[in-house]
Design a protein around this motif. Structure first.
Motif, PDB file in Angstrom:
ATOM      1  N   PRO A   1      18.843  -0.990 -10.514  1.00 39.30           N
ATOM      2  CA  PRO A   1      18.683  -2.444 -10.425  1.00 39.30           C
ATOM      3  C   PRO A   1      17.536  -2.785  -9.480  1.00 39.30           C
ATOM      4  O   PRO A   1      17.468  -2.305  -8.354  1.00 39.30           O
ATOM      5  N   ALA A   2      16.637  -3.640  -9.956  1.00 42.32           N
ATOM      6  CA  ALA A   2      15.416  -3.919  -9.191  1.00 42.32           C
ATOM      7  C   ALA A   2      15.641  -4.859  -8.015  1.00 42.32           C
ATOM      8  O   ALA A   2      14.778  -4.992  -7.153  1.00 42.32           O
ATOM      9  N   GLY A   3      16.787  -5.548  -7.995  1.00 43.09           N
ATOM     10  CA  GLY A   3      17.046  -6.485  -6.904  1.00 43.09           C
ATOM     11  C   GLY A   3      16.463  -7.858  -7.134  1.00 43.09           C
ATOM     12  O   GLY A   3      16.608  -8.745  -6.301  1.00 43.09           O
TER      13      GLY A   3
ATOM     14  N   GLY B   1      13.671 -20.517 -22.256  1.00 43.50           N
ATOM     15  CA  GLY B   1      13.382 -19.116 -21.959  1.00 43.50           C
ATOM     16  C   GLY B   1      14.562 -18.451 -21.292  1.00 43.50           C
ATOM     17  O   GLY B   1      15.486 -19.114 -20.810  1.00 43.50           O
ATOM     18  N   TYR B   2      14.510 -17.127 -21.269  1.00 42.02           N
ATOM     19  CA  TYR B   2      15.579 -16.363 -20.655  1.00 42.02           C
ATOM     20  C   TYR B   2      15.001 -15.033 -20.170  1.00 42.02           C
ATOM     21  O   TYR B   2      14.095 -14.473 -20.788  1.00 42.02           O
ATOM     22  N   ALA B   3      15.531 -14.541 -19.049  1.00 42.04           N
ATOM     23  CA  ALA B   3      15.138 -13.229 -18.548  1.00 42.04           C
ATOM     24  C   ALA B   3      16.362 -12.531 -17.989  1.00 42.04           C
ATOM     25  O   ALA B   3      17.081 -13.095 -17.157  1.00 42.04           O
ATOM     26  N   ALA B   4      16.607 -11.314 -18.433  1.00 46.97           N
ATOM     27  CA  ALA B   4      17.712 -10.526 -17.911  1.00 46.97           C
ATOM     28  C   ALA B   4      17.320  -9.896 -16.576  1.00 46.97           C
ATOM     29  O   ALA B   4      16.133  -9.672 -16.306  1.00 46.97           O
ATOM     30  N   PRO B   5      18.279  -9.588 -15.725  1.00 50.17           N
ATOM     31  CA  PRO B   5      17.976  -8.833 -14.505  1.00 50.17           C
ATOM     32  C   PRO B   5      17.352  -7.485 -14.871  1.00 50.17           C
ATOM     33  O   PRO B   5      17.689  -6.897 -15.902  1.00 50.17           O
ATOM     34  N   ASN B   6      16.455  -6.997 -14.050  1.00 46.53           N
ATOM     35  CA  ASN B   6      15.774  -5.730 -14.344  1.00 46.53           C
ATOM     36  C   ASN B   6      16.631  -4.530 -13.949  1.00 46.53           C
ATOM     37  O   ASN B   6      17.318  -4.547 -12.922  1.00 46.53           O
ATOM     38  N   PHE B   7      16.575  -3.492 -14.779  1.00 47.95           N
ATOM     39  CA  PHE B   7      17.278  -2.242 -14.491  1.00 47.95           C
ATOM     40  C   PHE B   7      16.483  -1.122 -15.142  1.00 47.95           C
ATOM     41  O   PHE B   7      16.432  -1.016 -16.360  1.00 47.95           O
TER      42      PHE B   7
ATOM     43  N   ILE C   1      18.732 -10.169  -1.685  1.00 43.86           N
ATOM     44  CA  ILE C   1      19.317 -11.509  -1.669  1.00 43.86           C
ATOM     45  C   ILE C   1      18.627 -12.413  -2.693  1.00 43.86           C
ATOM     46  O   ILE C   1      18.620 -13.621  -2.567  1.00 43.86           O
ATOM     47  N   GLY C   2      18.058 -11.782  -3.731  1.00 39.25           N
ATOM     48  CA  GLY C   2      17.493 -12.565  -4.827  1.00 39.25           C
ATOM     49  C   GLY C   2      16.002 -12.769  -4.710  1.00 39.25           C
ATOM     50  O   GLY C   2      15.390 -12.483  -3.680  1.00 39.25           O
ATOM     51  N   GLY C   3      15.415 -13.255  -5.784  1.00 37.52           N
ATOM     52  CA  GLY C   3      13.976 -13.479  -5.801  1.00 37.52           C
ATOM     53  C   GLY C   3      13.487 -13.832  -7.181  1.00 37.52           C
ATOM     54  O   GLY C   3      14.179 -14.502  -7.942  1.00 37.52           O
ATOM     55  N   GLY C   4      12.286 -13.354  -7.523  1.00 38.21           N
ATOM     56  CA  GLY C   4      11.641 -13.695  -8.776  1.00 38.21           C
ATOM     57  C   GLY C   4      12.282 -13.016  -9.972  1.00 38.21           C
ATOM     58  O   GLY C   4      13.274 -12.280  -9.851  1.00 38.21           O
ATOM     59  N   SER C   5      11.711 -13.244 -11.139  1.00 30.44           N
ATOM     60  CA  SER C   5      12.269 -12.735 -12.390  1.00 30.44           C
ATOM     61  C   SER C   5      11.148 -12.173 -13.256  1.00 30.44           C
ATOM     62  O   SER C   5       9.982 -12.523 -13.089  1.00 30.44           O
ATOM     63  N   ASP C   6      11.518 -11.290 -14.182  1.00 26.52           N
ATOM     64  CA  ASP C   6      10.573 -10.754 -15.156  1.00 26.52           C
ATOM     65  C   ASP C   6      11.361 -10.448 -16.418  1.00 26.52           C
ATOM     66  O   ASP C   6      12.342  -9.697 -16.366  1.00 26.52           O
ATOM     67  N   ASP C   7      10.955 -10.999 -17.541  1.00 26.45           N
ATOM     68  CA  ASP C   7      11.763 -10.836 -18.745  1.00 26.45           C
ATOM     69  C   ASP C   7      11.645  -9.463 -19.393  1.00 26.45           C
ATOM     70  O   ASP C   7      12.208  -9.229 -20.463  1.00 26.45           O
ATOM     71  N   ILE C   8      10.975  -8.508 -18.734  1.00 27.17           N
ATOM     72  CA  ILE C   8      11.076  -7.126 -19.183  1.00 27.17           C
ATOM     73  C   ILE C   8      12.526  -6.663 -19.096  1.00 27.17           C
ATOM     74  O   ILE C   8      12.942  -5.714 -19.775  1.00 27.17           O
ATOM     75  N   GLY C   9      13.340  -7.361 -18.290  1.00 33.52           N
ATOM     76  CA  GLY C   9      14.740  -7.002 -18.164  1.00 33.52           C
ATOM     77  C   GLY C   9      15.474  -6.976 -19.488  1.00 33.52           C
ATOM     78  O   GLY C   9      16.371  -6.143 -19.699  1.00 33.52           O
ATOM     79  N   ASP C  10      15.137  -7.880 -20.416  1.00 34.37           N
ATOM     80  CA  ASP C  10      15.811  -7.899 -21.708  1.00 34.37           C
ATOM     81  C   ASP C  10      15.545  -6.624 -22.492  1.00 34.37           C
ATOM     82  O   ASP C  10      16.431  -6.113 -23.192  1.00 34.37           O
ATOM     83  N   ILE C  11      14.341  -6.089 -22.371  1.00 34.30           N
ATOM     84  CA  ILE C  11      14.027  -4.830 -23.044  1.00 34.30           C
ATOM     85  C   ILE C  11      14.672  -3.665 -22.302  1.00 34.30           C
ATOM     86  O   ILE C  11      15.149  -2.705 -22.919  1.00 34.30           O
ATOM     87  N   MET C  12      14.750  -3.765 -20.967  1.00 34.95           N
ATOM     88  CA  MET C  12      15.409  -2.715 -20.179  1.00 34.95           C
ATOM     89  C   MET C  12      16.877  -2.554 -20.547  1.00 34.95           C
ATOM     90  O   MET C  12      17.437  -1.464 -20.395  1.00 34.95           O
ATOM     91  N   TRP C  13      17.512  -3.630 -21.025  1.00 35.77           N
ATOM     92  CA  TRP C  13      18.914  -3.554 -21.419  1.00 35.77           C
ATOM     93  C   TRP C  13      19.067  -3.284 -22.914  1.00 35.77           C
ATOM     94  O   TRP C  13      20.185  -3.306 -23.446  1.00 35.77           O
ATOM     95  N   THR C  14      17.942  -2.990 -23.590  1.00 38.72           N
ATOM     96  CA  THR C  14      17.957  -2.699 -25.024  1.00 38.72           C
ATOM     97  C   THR C  14      17.611  -1.242 -25.302  1.00 38.72           C
ATOM     98  O   THR C  14      18.229  -0.603 -26.165  1.00 38.72           O
ATOM     99  N   VAL C  15      16.611  -0.712 -24.603  1.00 42.99           N
ATOM    100  CA  VAL C  15      16.215   0.699 -24.726  1.00 42.99           C
ATOM    101  C   VAL C  15      15.864   1.208 -23.327  1.00 42.99           C
ATOM    102  O   VAL C  15      15.555   0.417 -22.427  1.00 42.99           O
ATOM    103  N   PRO C  16      15.873   2.525 -23.088  1.00 45.21           N
ATOM    104  CA  PRO C  16      15.436   3.062 -21.796  1.00 45.21           C
ATOM    105  C   PRO C  16      14.018   2.597 -21.479  1.00 45.21           C
ATOM    106  O   PRO C  16      13.103   2.763 -22.294  1.00 45.21           O
TER     107      PRO C  16
END
Length: 526
Positions: free
Chosen positions: A205-207, A319-325, A385-400
């Motif tokens: 998790p990127a935080g 728009g939507y962005a998942a948390p990064n992992f 404690i939180g911060g910015g976002s990046d919608d690469i997270g949605d792909i991170m939760w779809t494929v490695p």
């Protein structure tokens, strides 16, 4: 480093703790990227000069897909219902892994900046500009893909490359739609890149925060604001009540949340009770459940504001962005390649320019980095404690998936600010993109030629990652990309910006075309 010396370095004891691509193949790929350094510079400068914001990346699309098409890639434009989006696909043989490579390419509103000038100096007043450095990412990916393609052909490696751009990332408005519409359904792994002043990657998790972008539109009734205000129902009153109520609610929200808004429509003129008004919110949190909870809280407050003002409200997800992992086995492989490539060899001029930018803008003085960063892990990052976002997270939760951060900017400049654009069409940006392209190419070759690495990556994705959380976006099948955003702006601005487009056939670099001396000296102190 020569190809022979590099191959020798790759064969040192301990170098093959995890299986990877042959040393000679990696050495040849690095030489290939170096041979394309001028092309990288031209692409970085060209995309910088186009300065296209979200959903308006049409010149960038035409330019980059043109290069890829000439190199044998099959181009599909308008994917996921987004006109400026595209994919470029190339296959060798039959079967083999399918590896996706991407980076963002949009810029930010109002951040036009003359590159190479330490002083804040708009190229076109009020125009967009690359104050996040997205102009370097896709050029890097193109160079990496060309190097990998060459090695796959020469070494009879079966597999497929799919390149894709992050469209409207600053609006966090497309990657969730890519995923929803199946763009990655047959992809085995993804490598993403993002500009930085360091050279790094990480796993877990990127935080940062995931996010939902939503616009609330209130509908009331117009009336004469002085003659008969009682006959009206103000949509603007509802917007203002919602904003006040949300700001009171903040006191009772977790410290990890981030939320902010702009009023996008406040009515027409003061003597008309506003019959329509809108407010645009970003709700950010760290887990899928907490994002959904924040979004539902916003919906409830909007409905309460409508009830209080005798208006009605509708809301639209923009728009939507998942948390990064990020994937651990892939990140460990990429880290090894980053260390092998090393930081660019900065010249005295590069260091002098970085210092001039920092001095002029009163930033902490810090030289361009000379060493790559260590692998970032949940333990080394510590609690977020939180911060910015990046919608690469949605792909991170779809494929490695992993993100490789590449060193094309100056330490201590401000993100989403004109100072982050200053270096992005200079030798610093060019050298950083070349280094990043090498790291990406080597990691792709590892994935293409080492089935055990891909198996480890998939196992981590299916077990460890899924124990942490489960992909649960608020996006529905009925939500549509907000492709109308920035259209009116670019209709006004593009004619003013076109005279500044880079002409690589006439000028060696964009700085040459603009007549900018490098390194420009710092401004006199105040």
């Amino acid at each position: 480093m020569s190809v022979l010396l590099l191959a020798t370095a790759l064969c040192l004891p301990g170098a093959l703790a995890r299986a990877e691509a042959p040393a000679e193949m990696k050495a040849a790929a690095i030489a290939d990227v170096d041979a394309n350094a001028t092309l990288v510079q031209q692409m970085v400068d060209q995309v910088f000069s186009y300065a296209e914001p979200g959903f308006q990346e049409f010149k960038t699309q035409e330019y980059l897909t043109g290069i890829l098409e000439k190199n044998g890639f099959k181009i599909v434009k308008g994917v996921a219902g987004i006109p400026s989006a595209w994919t470029a696909t190339w296959s060798n043989g039959t079967g083999g892994p399918k590896i996706a490579l991407g980076s963002d390419e949009d810029c930010l509103l109002g951040l036009s900046q003359v590159p190479g000038s330490p002083q804040i100096k708009p190229m076109v007043e009020g125009a967009p500009g690359h104050g996040e450095g997205h102009n370097a990412g896709m050029p890097l990916i193109v160079a990496a893909a060309l190097a990998v393609k060459d090695q796959m052909v020469k070494n009879h490696v079966n597999g497929t490359l799919m390149l894709w751009p992050g469209i409207a990332e600053e609006l966090l408005a497309t990657k969730a739609f890519y995923v929803r519409d199946g763009l990655f359904k047959d992809v085995d792994a993804t490598i993403f890149t993002h500009v930085s002043s360091d050279f790094s990657t990480g796993w877990g998790p990127a935080g940062n925060n995931g996010m939902v972008s939503v616009e609330y539109t209130f509908h009331g009734k117009t009336a004469h604001a002085a003659g008969a205000p009682w006959a009206g129902r103000s949509a603007l009153d509802a917007v203002e009540i919602m904003d006040v109520a949300w700001n009171f609610r903040r006191e009772h929200l977790p410290v990890t949340q981030r939320s902010h808004y702009v009023i996008t429509n406040g009515g027409d003129q003061p003597n008309i009770v506003p019959g329509k008004a809108s407010v645009w919110y970003y709700f950010r949190e760290q887990t899928f459940k907490s994002i959904r909870d924040l979004y539902e809280t916003g919906n409830t407050i909007s409905e309460a504001a409508a009830m209080a003002t005798g208006t009605t409200v509708e809301h639209h997800i923009l728009g939507y962005a998942a948390p990064n992992f990020a994937n651990k086995p892939m990140a460990e492989a990429a880290q090894k390649n980053i260390e092998l490539v090393g930081m660019p060899k900065w010249s005295a001029d590069d260091q002098a320019f970085a210092k001039a930018v920092q001095e002029t803008n009163h930033f902490k003085i810090q030289p361009l980095r000379s060493e790559v960063a260590k692998l970032s892990t949940p333990e080394t990052r510590g609690q977020s404690i939180g911060g910015g976002s990046d919608d690469i997270g949605d792909i991170m939760w779809t494929v490695p998936t992993i993100t490789i951060r590449f060193p094309s900017n100056i330490p201590n400049t401000i993100g989403h600010n004109v100072t982050a654009a200053i270096a992005m069409a200079t030798p610093i940006a060019h050298k950083g993109a070349v280094a990043g392209a090498k790291a990406v190419a080597l990691t792709v070759l590892d994935l293409m030629t080492t089935p055990s690495l891909l198996a480890e990556a998939k196992d981590y994705f299916n077990t460890d990652q899924q124990k942490y959380d489960t992909y649960d976006p608020v996006l529905t099948k009925d939500d549509k990309p907000a492709i109308w955003l920035n259209t009116d702006l670019m209709e006004r601005m593009r004619p003013k910006m076109e005279p500044y487009y880079y002409n690589s056939k006439k000028y060696k670099t964009y700085l040459d075309q603009l007549g900018v001396k490098y390194p420009a000296p710092a401004a006199a102190s105040d």
